[in-house]
Write a protein that holds these residues in place. Structure first.
Motif, mmCIF file in Angstrom:
data_model
loop_
_atom_site.group_PDB
_atom_site.id
_atom_site.type_symbol
_atom_site.label_atom_id
_atom_site.label_comp_id
_atom_site.label_asym_id
_atom_site.label_seq_id
_atom_site.Cartn_x
_atom_site.Cartn_y
_atom_site.Cartn_z
ATOM 1 N N ASP A 1 0.669 -1.335 -0.008
ATOM 2 C CA ASP A 1 -0.216 0.155 0.166
ATOM 3 C C ASP A 1 1.248 1.169 -0.261
ATOM 4 O OD1 ASP A 1 -2.194 2.021 0.329
ATOM 5 O OD2 ASP A 1 -2.876 0.654 1.712
ATOM 6 N N LEU A 2 1.308 2.353 -1.496
ATOM 7 C CA LEU A 2 1.692 3.375 -1.288
ATOM 8 C C LEU A 2 1.686 4.317 -0.525
ATOM 9 C CD1 LEU A 2 2.269 3.453 -4.869
ATOM 10 C CD2 LEU A 2 3.912 2.058 -3.583
ATOM 11 N N ARG A 3 0.173 3.887 0.192
ATOM 12 C CA ARG A 3 -0.300 5.141 0.780
ATOM 13 C C ARG A 3 0.698 5.011 2.304
ATOM 14 N NH1 ARG A 3 -6.393 4.143 0.693
ATOM 15 N NH2 ARG A 3 -5.393 2.223 0.994
ATOM 16 N N ASN A 4 0.311 3.597 2.613
ATOM 17 C CA ASN A 4 1.446 3.745 3.759
ATOM 18 C C ASN A 4 3.088 3.710 4.237
ATOM 19 O OD1 ASN A 4 -1.014 2.697 5.321
ATOM 20 N ND2 ASN A 4 -0.852 0.758 4.322
ATOM 21 N N GLY B 1 4.128 6.375 2.935
ATOM 22 C CA GLY B 1 5.532 7.314 4.128
ATOM 23 C C GLY B 1 5.218 7.254 5.037
ATOM 24 N N ARG B 2 4.449 7.249 6.052
ATOM 25 C CA ARG B 2 5.179 6.818 7.817
ATOM 26 C C ARG B 2 6.755 5.707 7.814
ATOM 27 N NH1 ARG B 2 -0.661 4.810 6.871
ATOM 28 N NH2 ARG B 2 0.456 3.441 8.440
ATOM 29 N N ASP C 1 0.006 -3.375 7.269
ATOM 30 C CA ASP C 1 0.723 -1.828 7.366
ATOM 31 C C ASP C 1 1.014 -2.365 8.578
ATOM 32 O OD1 ASP C 1 1.629 0.784 7.872
ATOM 33 O OD2 ASP C 1 -0.797 1.036 8.417
#
Length: 330
Positions: A128-131, A133-134, A209
């Motif tokens: 998941d590319l959204r995760n 970044g964290r 994640d």
């Protein structure tokens, strides 16, 4: 207990414990009731993780195993594997005690093994590319480098995030592992993949994640890159020898040998005549240049053909299913 068509597999969770007293009780409390055994391995923890679990946890599924000396995460996991095998588990899941791994994801790791679609499952935090970044930048870069090295050394070209410690394994496959030869510390997860590759076990990535809180990771990627590079190189040469020369000889074996020989000849011949040309001031003839360039080009093409064969040879037939059929046949 061995699973039948009507009964679910027996699942054991192994939790290596070293300086995780702030989180381990919450991790245990979050483990689903479908799990039959929870094995906490106190790896000579200076904070007394094992004693904390024994005094603060009343879950009857929990047993604590102690190491007199610290053996690293790999040593703790292998001890947990051995205990799970003694308890008759069919599937063994490993999660960390620091709270980074969500126990609610555990069924995702168990399901492919129970369905005989995988022998070993492991987490991948890069789906998941959204995760992504964290994730800390240095950890992101380090994992990318380590993932590429792992692909080369293990032969599992379709996997990523090799140091991810959220894993599950079929007990039948775990029983085949050479416990005494597997790396005990931070190289454990990748070395285990190499060992699984020698058995042609099927490994599947599970999207997950990672959760980053106040836990402190003991792994410093910058410090282990050199060590990992050397160990990856060792495992790569072992894998190639086992797969392409000891157990089988194929066209890919010939492509590798011929490719290496031609590249070596072209490089040595070309460098020698380049040095001779520099020292004498006389340019090399067209024939000399071609005699150096052609072996290099042909050799590279042969090595690329070998690489394509190697990538296409990722194991696809589940080992635990074949083991199960043999066991039922006796």
């Amino acid at each position: 207990m061995k699973p039948t068509d009507s009964s679910p597999p027996s699942v054991a969770v192994v939790i290596p414990s070293y300086k995780v007293t702030r989180h381990i009780l919450q991790v245990i409390a979050a483990i689903d009731n479908d799990v039959d055994h929870i094995i906490v391995v106190d790896d000579a923890c200076p904070e007394g993780s094992g004693k904390l679990v024994e005094s603060g946890c009343s879950d009857p599924r929990v047993c604590v195993v102690y190491h007199a000396q610290n053996q690293g995460v790999g040593g703790a996991v292998l001890t947990g594997y051995q205990r799970a095998l003694e308890l008759g588990a069919d599937i063994i899941v490993k999660i960390d005690g620091d709270g980074q791994m969500d126990p609610a994801l555990l069924p995702n790791f168990v399901a492919p093994i129970a369905a005989l679609e995988a022998d070993y499952t492991k987490g991948n935090r890069f789906y998941d590319l959204r995760n992504i970044g964290r994730m800390p930048a240095i950890r992101l870069f380090g994992n990318a480098v380590l993932s590429f090295m792992a692909k080369v050394s293990t032969g599992y070209w379709d996997l990523f995030d090799p140091t991810n410690g959220y894993t599950a394994i079929s007990a039948r496959v775990a029983a085949l592992l050479p416990f005494e030869r597997i790396s005990r510390r931070y190289f454990f997860e990748t070395d285990l993949l190499f060992r699984l590759g020698t058995f042609r076990a099927v490994v599947v990535d599970i999207p997950m994640d990672a959760r980053y809180g106040d836990e402190v990771s003991n792994l410093r990627i910058g410090k282990v890159l050199t060590e990992f590079l050397l160990k990856h190189g060792r495992n790569f040469f072992k894998r190639v020898f086992y797969s392409y020369f000891l157990r089988d000889m194929s066209l890919a074996s010939l492509e590798l040998l011929a490719g290496c020989a031609l590249v070596l000849f072209g490089a040595v011949f070309g460098l020698y005549h380049w040095g001779l040309s520099v020292s004498t001031g006389a340019p090399a003839s067209t024939g000399t240049v071609m005699l150096a360039a052609l072996p290099l080009l042909v050799g590279l093409q042969l090595l690329l053909a070998f690489l394509a064969y190697d990538i296409a040879s990722v194991p696809r037939k589940v080992l635990s299913g074949r083991l199960g059929r043999r066991l039922r046949g006796h």
